[in-house]
Design an enzyme around this catalytic site. Structure first.
Site, short mmCIF file in Angstrom:
data_model
loop_
_atom_site.label_atom_id
_atom_site.label_comp_id
_atom_site.label_asym_id
_atom_site.label_seq_id
_atom_site.Cartn_x
_atom_site.Cartn_y
_atom_site.Cartn_z
N CYS A 89 -4.33 12.57 2.50
CA CYS A 89 -2.99 12.94 2.09
C CYS A 89 -2.71 14.51 2.13
CB CYS A 89 -2.60 12.26 1.03
SG CYS A 89 -0.83 11.90 0.79
N GLU B 125 -8.33 5.69 -0.71
CA GLU B 125 -8.88 5.81 -2.19
C GLU B 125 -8.41 4.96 -3.37
OE1 GLU B 125 -6.29 9.05 -3.04
OE2 GLU B 125 -6.88 7.90 -1.40
N HIS C 171 -3.48 6.80 1.87
CA HIS C 171 -4.48 7.00 0.57
C HIS C 171 -5.69 5.83 0.48
CE1 HIS C 171 -2.67 9.90 -1.98
NE2 HIS C 171 -1.44 9.58 -1.40
#
Length: 232
Positions: A92, A173, A171
């Protein structure tokens, strides 16, 4: 293996990626740029001391004037990773800084990509799943022609690579706990009309197992393609 994890704020935690690295026995060192006391730490460790570097997201965009010093310093770090052939993964905001470091730019997009995301691989082929992923941004990376775009949506480049670096706009994660923390510390104020925290979290809960599995594929590919190959 040893990796440097760059968080632009404390809330930019490694999430699923951190869990995967731990499960692989990879030693991690976290560098937080903006501390909870408001102090900036732009004194990055020497990249040559690490097998690879991962840079995570931010509440800011890479074009925001408030973070110009962050971006300049991180661009310098990225250029050092190129010189020293240290693999770099930008997530990002981290991906946006990488885009700038390779000669591109970042601008505000007409579309907010929030929640479940499915990306489309280009003719180069996509070495990880097209989705589902979690996304939260309203930006667009503009890349030079020589940069290899791996995936996109109609509104934005989602994955690209150059030399020893890979940039992402989404994203991988994200976990339910991590996104809930983003909402709790102010992210809920930026939800669009018709979107509530309950709707967003319900959507993420439904896909979190799949996104975690997809993230594992992505991380293993990155390590195999860029880190293990270099050490071989």
């Amino acid at each position: 293996m040893r990796t440097l994890l760059i968080s632009h704020e404390e809330a930019g935690r490694p999430g699923v990626i951190g869990d995967i690295l731990k499960s692989r026995g990879i030693e991690t060192q976290r560098h937080i740029i903006l501390g909870e006391d408001g102090e900036l730490n732009l004194n990055f460790p020497d990249p040559s001391e690490f097998d690879f570097i991962i840079s995570f997201g931010s509440f800011y965009s890479a074009y925001d004037p408030e973070v110009a010093t962050w971006v300049d310093a991180e661009e310098e770090l990225i250029n050092r990773t190129f010189d020293e052939e240290v693999p770099f993964l930008g997530v990002c905001f981290g991906g946006q800084v990488l885009a700038k470091a390779v000669g591109g730019s970042v601008e505000k997009s007409d579309e907010l990509e929030l929640g479940e995301l499915h990306i489309k691989g280009t003719s180069l082929g996509l070495p990880f799943p097209e989705g589902p992923w979690f996304s939260w941004h309203s930006d667009r990376m503009i890349l030079p022609d020589h940069i290899e775009v791996l995936a996109e949506t109609p509104s934005a480049v989602q994955a690209f690579r150059h030399k020893t670096a890979v940039g992402l706009q989404f994203h991988p994660e994200a976990t339910t706990d991590l996104v809930q923390a983003w909402l709790d510390i102010g992210g809920a104020n930026y939800l669009p009309t018709g979107m509530t925290t309950e709707i967003l979290m319900s959507e993420l809960n439904e896909i979190s197992d799949e996104t975690a599995q997809n993230c594992e594929v992505l991380v293993d590919w990155f390590i195999s393609e860029y880190v293990s190959a270099k050490k071989a």
